[in-house]
Scaffold this motif. Structure first.
Motif, short mmCIF file in Angstrom:
data_model
loop_
_atom_site.label_atom_id
_atom_site.label_comp_id
_atom_site.label_asym_id
_atom_site.label_seq_id
_atom_site.Cartn_x
_atom_site.Cartn_y
_atom_site.Cartn_z
N GLN A 1 0.83 -1.20 0.00
CA GLN A 1 0.00 0.00 0.00
C GLN A 1 0.87 1.26 0.00
O GLN A 1 0.59 2.21 -0.73
CB GLN A 1 -0.93 0.01 1.22
CG GLN A 1 -2.07 -0.98 1.11
CD GLN A 1 -2.90 -1.03 2.38
OE1 GLN A 1 -2.43 -0.75 3.47
NE2 GLN A 1 -4.17 -1.41 2.22
N GLU A 2 1.92 1.24 0.81
CA GLU A 2 2.82 2.40 0.86
C GLU A 2 3.52 2.60 -0.48
O GLU A 2 3.67 3.72 -0.96
CB GLU A 2 3.86 2.22 1.98
CG GLU A 2 4.79 3.38 2.14
CD GLU A 2 4.08 4.71 2.38
OE1 GLU A 2 4.55 5.73 1.84
OE2 GLU A 2 3.07 4.74 3.10
N GLN A 3 3.93 1.52 -1.11
CA GLN A 3 4.57 1.60 -2.42
C GLN A 3 3.58 2.14 -3.46
O GLN A 3 3.96 2.96 -4.31
CB GLN A 3 5.08 0.22 -2.83
CG GLN A 3 5.98 0.25 -4.04
CD GLN A 3 6.59 -1.12 -4.31
OE1 GLN A 3 6.02 -2.14 -3.94
NE2 GLN A 3 7.73 -1.13 -4.95
N ARG B 1 1.06 4.20 -2.84
CA ARG B 1 0.93 5.64 -2.56
C ARG B 1 2.11 6.41 -3.11
O ARG B 1 1.97 7.47 -3.72
CB ARG B 1 0.80 5.88 -1.05
CG ARG B 1 -0.60 5.74 -0.52
CD ARG B 1 -0.70 6.27 0.91
NE ARG B 1 -0.03 5.42 1.88
CZ ARG B 1 -0.58 4.34 2.44
NH1 ARG B 1 -1.80 4.00 2.15
NH2 ARG B 1 0.10 3.62 3.29
N SER B 2 3.30 5.88 -2.91
CA SER B 2 4.52 6.54 -3.39
C SER B 2 4.51 6.62 -4.92
O SER B 2 4.85 7.66 -5.50
CB SER B 2 5.74 5.76 -2.90
OG SER B 2 6.92 6.26 -3.47
N THR B 3 4.12 5.53 -5.56
CA THR B 3 4.08 5.50 -7.02
C THR B 3 3.05 6.50 -7.55
O THR B 3 3.31 7.20 -8.54
CB THR B 3 3.74 4.08 -7.51
OG1 THR B 3 4.74 3.18 -7.01
CG2 THR B 3 3.71 4.00 -9.02
N ARG B 4 1.89 6.60 -6.88
CA ARG B 4 0.88 7.59 -7.29
C ARG B 4 1.45 9.00 -7.17
O ARG B 4 1.22 9.85 -8.04
CB ARG B 4 -0.38 7.45 -6.44
CG ARG B 4 -1.36 6.46 -6.98
CD ARG B 4 -2.73 6.60 -6.34
NE ARG B 4 -2.75 6.34 -4.91
CZ ARG B 4 -2.92 5.14 -4.35
NH1 ARG B 4 -3.10 4.09 -5.11
NH2 ARG B 4 -2.93 5.00 -3.05
N GLY B 5 2.20 9.28 -6.09
CA GLY B 5 2.80 10.60 -5.91
C GLY B 5 3.81 10.91 -7.01
O GLY B 5 3.84 12.02 -7.55
N GLU B 6 4.64 9.91 -7.33
CA GLU B 6 5.64 10.10 -8.38
C GLU B 6 4.96 10.33 -9.73
O GLU B 6 5.40 11.17 -10.52
CB GLU B 6 6.57 8.88 -8.46
CG GLU B 6 7.50 8.75 -7.27
CD GLU B 6 8.29 7.45 -7.29
OE1 GLU B 6 8.29 6.76 -8.34
OE2 GLU B 6 8.91 7.14 -6.26
#
Length: 128
Positions: free
Chosen positions: A90-92, A94-99
């Motif tokens: 889930q954290e990955q 979220r990070s990918t969506r931000g990038e």
């Protein structure tokens, strides 16, 4: 078991089958005992036969219970690591969506600046 006890074989794959019916197995075993040929020796008393059959069923039930307990313990021991893996995924995400959002903003900025540059070049070319 008495040596003259001709019970249906306790095939473990059959016992574990979803289609296994203890009632049908018990009835078949009792039918087999009642249809013994006269030359097969003395018949086993019905009480003994039922006791042996009940013991076999109880042993199989204990085996199933043990297998279920072991599977439950295995799942319980796996739960924390599975939960951690899900959290990491889930954290990955979220990070990918931000990038991805940042990259889309950069692409929009590049498109806007190139559009302005193309407009200037068109104006220069149109005056010539």
């Amino acid at each position: 078991l008495a040596p003259n006890c001709n019970m249906p074989e306790s095939d473990d794959t059959r016992w574990g089958s979803p289609s296994f019916s203890p009632q049908a197995w018990l009835n078949a075993s009792l039918r087999e005992a009642s249809s013994r040929p006269p030359d097969a020796g003395p018949a086993e008393p019905l009480g003994v036969r039922l006791s042996v059959l009940l013991t076999k069923l109880q042993l199989q039930a204990a085996d199933v219970d043990t297998a279920m307990q072991e599977a439950s313990l295995t799942l319980a021991h796996m739960a924390p690591s599975v939960a951690a893996d899900v959290g990491a995924a889930q954290e990955q995400a979220r990070s990918t969506r931000g990038e991805l959002a940042a990259l889309l903003e950069q692409a929009a900025a590049i498109e806007a600046s190139s559009a302005a540059a193309v407009r200037e070049i068109r104006q220069v070319l149109s005056f010539q």
